[in-house]
Enzyme design. Structure first.
Site, PDB file in Angstrom:
ATOM      1  N   TRP A 154       0.572  -1.243  -0.217  1.00  0.00           N
ATOM      2  CA  TRP A 154       0.038   0.258   0.195  1.00  0.00           C
ATOM      3  C   TRP A 154       1.196   1.318  -0.113  1.00  0.00           C
ATOM      4  O   TRP A 154       0.373   2.207  -0.126  1.00  0.00           O
ATOM      5  CB  TRP A 154      -0.865   0.076   1.296  1.00  0.00           C
ATOM      6  CG  TRP A 154      -0.290  -0.099   2.556  1.00  0.00           C
ATOM      7  CD1 TRP A 154      -0.173  -1.400   3.184  1.00  0.00           C
ATOM      8  CD2 TRP A 154       0.327   0.716   3.359  1.00  0.00           C
ATOM      9  NE1 TRP A 154       0.669  -1.315   4.041  1.00  0.00           N
ATOM     10  CE2 TRP A 154       0.977   0.002   4.417  1.00  0.00           C
ATOM     11  CE3 TRP A 154       0.838   2.156   3.140  1.00  0.00           C
ATOM     12  CZ2 TRP A 154       2.091   0.818   5.413  1.00  0.00           C
ATOM     13  CZ3 TRP A 154       1.670   2.652   4.015  1.00  0.00           C
ATOM     14  CH2 TRP A 154       2.140   2.082   5.054  1.00  0.00           C
ATOM     15  N   LYS A 173      -2.265  -8.181  -8.019  1.00  0.00           N
ATOM     16  CA  LYS A 173      -3.081  -7.936  -6.774  1.00  0.00           C
ATOM     17  C   LYS A 173      -2.522  -6.928  -5.808  1.00  0.00           C
ATOM     18  O   LYS A 173      -1.671  -7.034  -5.329  1.00  0.00           O
ATOM     19  CB  LYS A 173      -3.286  -9.207  -6.151  1.00  0.00           C
ATOM     20  CG  LYS A 173      -4.400  -9.147  -4.782  1.00  0.00           C
ATOM     21  CD  LYS A 173      -3.919  -9.914  -3.507  1.00  0.00           C
ATOM     22  CE  LYS A 173      -3.101  -9.027  -2.642  1.00  0.00           C
ATOM     23  NZ  LYS A 173      -3.966  -7.762  -2.316  1.00  0.00           N
ATOM     24  N   PRO A 174      -3.162  -5.523  -6.109  1.00  0.00           N
ATOM     25  CA  PRO A 174      -2.985  -4.422  -5.173  1.00  0.00           C
ATOM     26  C   PRO A 174      -3.209  -4.718  -3.586  1.00  0.00           C
ATOM     27  O   PRO A 174      -3.965  -5.651  -3.386  1.00  0.00           O
ATOM     28  CB  PRO A 174      -3.513  -3.274  -5.495  1.00  0.00           C
ATOM     29  CG  PRO A 174      -4.834  -3.944  -6.130  1.00  0.00           C
ATOM     30  CD  PRO A 174      -4.539  -5.217  -6.927  1.00  0.00           C
ATOM     31  N   ALA A 175      -2.589  -3.987  -2.711  1.00  0.00           N
ATOM     32  CA  ALA A 175      -3.000  -3.927  -1.395  1.00  0.00           C
ATOM     33  C   ALA A 175      -4.567  -3.565  -1.233  1.00  0.00           C
ATOM     34  O   ALA A 175      -4.919  -2.545  -1.992  1.00  0.00           O
ATOM     35  CB  ALA A 175      -2.299  -3.116  -0.339  1.00  0.00           C
ATOM     36  N   GLY A 184       6.393  -6.489  -0.421  1.00  0.00           N
ATOM     37  CA  GLY A 184       5.626  -6.293   0.974  1.00  0.00           C
ATOM     38  C   GLY A 184       6.708  -6.747   2.133  1.00  0.00           C
ATOM     39  O   GLY A 184       7.980  -6.607   1.933  1.00  0.00           O
ATOM     40  N   SER A 185       6.005  -7.178   3.186  1.00  0.00           N
ATOM     41  CA  SER A 185       6.619  -7.766   4.250  1.00  0.00           C
ATOM     42  C   SER A 185       7.569  -8.850   4.135  1.00  0.00           C
ATOM     43  O   SER A 185       7.186  -9.836   3.308  1.00  0.00           O
ATOM     44  CB  SER A 185       5.752  -7.863   5.332  1.00  0.00           C
ATOM     45  OG  SER A 185       4.983  -8.648   5.018  1.00  0.00           O
ATOM     46  N   GLU A 229      10.750  -8.261  -2.924  1.00  0.00           N
ATOM     47  CA  GLU A 229      11.121  -6.864  -2.572  1.00  0.00           C
ATOM     48  C   GLU A 229      10.669  -6.681  -1.015  1.00  0.00           C
ATOM     49  O   GLU A 229       9.319  -6.590  -0.966  1.00  0.00           O
ATOM     50  CB  GLU A 229      10.867  -5.583  -3.486  1.00  0.00           C
ATOM     51  CG  GLU A 229      11.520  -5.859  -4.795  1.00  0.00           C
ATOM     52  CD  GLU A 229      12.843  -5.670  -4.823  1.00  0.00           C
ATOM     53  OE1 GLU A 229      13.618  -5.625  -5.847  1.00  0.00           O
ATOM     54  OE2 GLU A 229      13.245  -5.041  -3.808  1.00  0.00           O
ATOM     55  N   LEU A 230      11.434  -7.134   0.011  1.00  0.00           N
ATOM     56  CA  LEU A 230      10.902  -7.245   1.315  1.00  0.00           C
ATOM     57  C   LEU A 230      11.215  -6.024   2.288  1.00  0.00           C
ATOM     58  O   LEU A 230      11.293  -5.018   1.822  1.00  0.00           O
ATOM     59  CB  LEU A 230      11.227  -8.469   1.943  1.00  0.00           C
ATOM     60  CG  LEU A 230      10.947  -9.618   0.899  1.00  0.00           C
ATOM     61  CD1 LEU A 230      11.575 -10.700   1.192  1.00  0.00           C
ATOM     62  CD2 LEU A 230       9.484  -9.759   0.609  1.00  0.00           C
ATOM     63  N   GLU A 279      11.200  -2.940  11.496  1.00  0.00           N
ATOM     64  CA  GLU A 279      10.649  -2.030  10.907  1.00  0.00           C
ATOM     65  C   GLU A 279       9.765  -0.920  11.664  1.00  0.00           C
ATOM     66  O   GLU A 279       8.775  -1.380  12.052  1.00  0.00           O
ATOM     67  CB  GLU A 279      10.034  -2.086   9.823  1.00  0.00           C
ATOM     68  CG  GLU A 279      11.065  -2.166   8.477  1.00  0.00           C
ATOM     69  CD  GLU A 279      10.339  -2.602   7.180  1.00  0.00           C
ATOM     70  OE1 GLU A 279       9.304  -3.495   7.210  1.00  0.00           O
ATOM     71  OE2 GLU A 279      10.556  -2.207   6.097  1.00  0.00           O
TER      72      GLU A 279
END
Ligand SMILES: NC(=O)c1ccc[n+]([C@@H]2O[C@H](COP(=O)([O-])OP(=O)(O)OC[C@H]3O[C@@H](n4cnc5c(N)ncnc54)[C@H](O)[C@@H]3O)[C@@H](O)[C@H]2O)c1
Ligand SMILES: O=C[C@H](O)CS(=O)(=O)O
Length: 486
Positions: free
Chosen positions: A159, A183-185, A236-237, A258-259, A389
């Site tokens: 997001w 699939k977006p957030a 994302g996470s 990509e985390l 984080e």
């Protein structure tokens, strides 16, 4: 209705985009989209699941041969037109983004330009899918290596950068000749759907790009459980990325991850302190601290610690907290209450373990989803924020004495996405740049992202690179042809 003021109302799409059609969920269910600044519901989008996802994958599969067989120049023209349409609609796209994600309008405008730049970059890259020739092993033998698009691909995106995280993937995939399911957030679907609208207008054939909103586990399960989807690109996470990696193993899907990050920002005693404060503000407070490359830990050498803190406090106290739609606001509401609670949890944990509060820390009068930017010193490694984080406007400063100590603290994390340091000593610059365990290093720079550079991390921060001349290769396969008796 805040979205009623769009110059181009067609950009507000509240259905999903499958096979060139705008459609509802099979069961008609929807999920609300709310404005983080006031929690007002601004739209509803379909709550889709596995059945709709399988239809989207089938559409992408049907569309693949036609898109693959276009020339690179033909694909380049569509991507470039998409870039032009994004820029022509920049103000509306920025308004949609701020209303669903919260970031200040000026930052949304900047993200739209950044996101569009990936389409422009990959419009150019699409014409550079090169191969190579290799000397044969015997007379009359020739080896040629060719590259081909991997096929149907999928992207699952976060997001915090609702447009750029999509175009950084879709631009590369489409340039390579692949088709894609996105699939977006669920927090920020409207930006993704607006991108699909402009992509179709730019000339993407039906099924080439499909955008689904709804149940993350159901849609993600259908994507990773498909033997048609050959590539999964996730941003994302680290927690979710790890789950998806395991799910992708079933059909040996190629993956990009990509985390999360835990970026150190080191200020050495030979740094230009004014430049260091400028870089610190840019990196720490961009998107109200909600970027994967935001500084999570400041390390300041003891000789310059107090001078740096005084300058840093003055800059932080100048931040303007408010509704992202209001001009002049530089810090907005966080994406949701849980995000704001996490920032406060990290602050209270640090103070309980001996940190010193220098600025901020009070509840914000605008509401619980707003966080007053805070600065704390005397931070020590056992504090929660050193290992997680924070993802919010909390600047935490750890003092250090030697270069070796700084590098040890900086690398003491499972993550390795971005790192930063300020020094005017060229010998130290090379030593520290090589010693830091991260995929990207800012040296006397606080903002380092660039479509031409290979974005990505090491260790628990991910696999693969996006943007640059590496990005398209993530969506291609190599094949070598060994020709004998010629
Ligand atoms: N490295 C990067 O380039 C980069 C960029 C942006 C954000 N991030 C990271 O993303 C995180 C913040 O974003 P977020 O909160 O959206 O992350 P998240 O992992 O919670 O969600 C990311 C995406 O995955 C989906 N998702 C969640 N659970 C899923 C599941 N079980 N199966 C399939 N999909 C699932 C979400 O709906 C969303 O679309 C931070 O850790 C940040 O560092 C990294
Ligand atoms: O949050 C993660 C983004 O990738 C940051 S950037 O916009 O690419 O710098």
């Amino acid at each position: 209705m805040p979205l009623s003021g769009l110059n181009n109302p067609s950009l507000l799409q509240q259905q999903c985009f499958i096979n060139g059609q705008w459609v509802d969920a099979d069961n008609g269910e929807t999920i609300p989209v709310s404005n983080p600044a006031n929690r007002e519901i601004i739209a509803h989008v379909p709550r889709m699941g596995s059945a709709e996802t399988e239809r989207a994958i089938a559409a992408a599969n049907t569309a693949f041969p036609q898109w693959r067989d276009l020339t690179a120049v033909e694909r380049s023209r569509v991507l470039n037109r998409w870039y032009e349409l994004m820029m022509a609609n920049q103000e509306d796209l920025a308004r949609i983004m701020t209303l669903e994600q919260g970031k200040p309008l000026a930052e949304s405008r900047g993200e739209i330009a950044y996101a569009a730049a990936f389409l422009q970059w990959f419009a150019e890259e699409s014409r550079r899918a090169y191969g190579e020739t290799i000397p044969g092993a015997k007379p009359g033998q020739h080896i040629v290596v060719i590259t081909q698009p991997i096929g149907v691909t999928a992207a699952i995106t976060p997001w915090n950068f609702p447009a750029a995280m999509i175009t950084r993937k879709a631009g590369a995939a489409l340039a390579a000749g692949c088709t894609m399911v996105v699939k977006p957030a669920s927090e920020t679907p409207l930006s993704a759907l607006a991108l699909a609208k402009l992509g179709a207008e730019a000339g993407l054939p039906p099924g080439t790009l499909n955008v689904l909103t709804g149940s993350a586990t159901a849609i993600g399960g259908a994507i990773t459980g498909s033997d048609i989807v050959r590539k999964v690109s996730f941003t994302g996470s680290t927690e979710v990325g790890s789950k998806l990696m395991a799910q992708s193993a079933r059909h040996i899907q190629k993956i990009s991850m990509e985390l999360g990050g835990n970026a150190p920002f080191i200020v050495f005693d030979d740094a230009n302190l004014d430049a260091a404060v400028e870089g610190a503000m840019a990196s720490k407070f961009r998107n109200t601290g909600q970027t994967c490359v935001c500084v999570n830990r400041f390390l300041v050498q003891r000789d310059v610690h107090d001078a740096f803190i005084a300058k840093f406090k003055n800059a932080i106290d100048g931040l303007v907290v408010g509704d992202g739609m209001d001009e002049g606001v530089t810090q907005s509401a966080l994406i949701n209450q849980a995000a704001a609670d996490k920032v406060n949890e990290h602050l209270q944990d640090a103070l309980a373990k001996g940190a010193t509060l220098v600025s901020g820390g009070d509840a914000h009068p605008l509401g619980a989803q707003f966080v007053q930017p805070a600065l704390i010193t005397d931070v020590t490694p056992e504090m929660q924020l050193c290992h997680e984080e924070t993802f919010g406007p909390l600047a935490a400063v750890i003092p250090f004495d030697t270069e070796e100590e700084a590098i040890q603290i900086a690398n003491d994390t499972p993550f390795g996405l971005a790192a930063y340091f300020y020094s005017d000593n060229v010998h130290r610059v090379w030593r520290v740049a090589e010693a830091l365990e991260s995929g990207m290093v800012g040296i006397n720079e606080g903002i380092i992202s660039n479509p031409a550079a290979p974005f990505g991390g090491v260790k628990a921060s991910g696999l693969g690179r996006e943007g640059s001349h590496e990005g398209m290769a993530e969506f291609m396969e190599q094949k070598y042809l060994c020709m004998g008796s010629i």
